[in-house]
Design an enzyme around this catalytic site. Structure first.
Site: not given
Ligand code: IMP
Length: 203
Positions: A184, A72-73, A156-157, A14
């Site tokens: 992002r 990272d998010s 996710g959220y 994705g």
């Molecule tokens: P990573 O950046 O893939 O390590 O994970 C970041 C985590 O933050 C995700 O697993 C979600 O829990 C949350 N997250 C980050 N961006 C989003 C988004 O656009 N929508 C919902 N949850 C998000």
């Protein structure tokens, strides 16, 4: 700088689609780790989004010698001291469902209203260059923790994230709209500008 190829350090298809869509007009080949034949499981032991994104990008760059992007998010809830933050994926355990995680945020904000429920999604993109430089960009999407979950788009959220300016939840946004507004998308578009300058030799 001779920038012909960029590897994006993710296993998430994705994210790759979104990255390709946004970086398309750079005129650079964008490969996933799988496409580049790289396997890496990097420990994200930084204390900030910037540190974690840079750790990932640098580790993969050292494996392949190409320019590598990593992100990272996470979600910051102001009333919870910016939790879950960099621990968003790990909040309540990796295997806990997002329905349970989202419900927990709603419960923890009980009695709070309006601005007291303020929150934001944060995304940092890091680019590790073969010469050792690391560049980061940051994008945010401001909103509030809702009173319930709504919408089946996103992940996710998203279902618990209310966007007051749009009068809907992030989980209700069509993908194209979310990409326009999202943390992002914003971080990636800023990174595109930086990469353009590098490519043209003006950075
Ligand atoms: P990573 O950046 O893939 O390590 O994970 C970041 C985590 O933050 C995700 O697993 C979600 O829990 C949350 N997250 C980050 N961006 C989003 C988004 O656009 N929508 C919902 N949850 C998000």
């Amino acid at each position: 700088m001779n920038l012909k190829k960029i590897i994006f350090a993710t296993g998430n298809e994705g994210k790759m689609r979104e990255v390709r869509m946004i970086l398309e007009d750079l005129g650079v080949e964008i490969l996933s780790m799988k496409e580049a034949g790289i396997e890496a499981d990097v420990e994200e032991n930084g204390k900030t989004f910037e540190e974690n994104a840079a750790i990932k990008a640098r580790a993969v760059m050292e494996l392949c010698g190409e320019t590598v992007l990593a992100d990272d998010s996470g979600l910051e809830v102001d009333a919870l001291n910016k939790e879950p933050g960099i621990y968003s994926a790990r909040y309540m355990g990796y295997d806990t469902s997002y329905h349970v995680k989202n419900q927990s945020l709603i419960d923890r904000l009980e009695g709070m209203t309006g601005e007291e429920r303020s929150a934001r999604f944060v995304c940092v993109i890091a680019a590790a260059l073969p010469d050792g430089r690391v560049i980061t960009t940051r994008g945010t999407m401001e909103g509030q923790i809702g009173y319930e979950e709504r919408g089946t788009n996103g992940f996710g959220y998203d279902p618990v994230f209310y966007l007051p300016e749009h009068g809907c939840y992030s989980g209700e946004l069509p993908l194209e709209v979310k990409n326009e507004l999202s943390h992002r998308g914003k971080a990636l578009r800023q990174m595109k500008e930086q990469l353009k300058r590098l490519k043209e030799g003006t950075a």
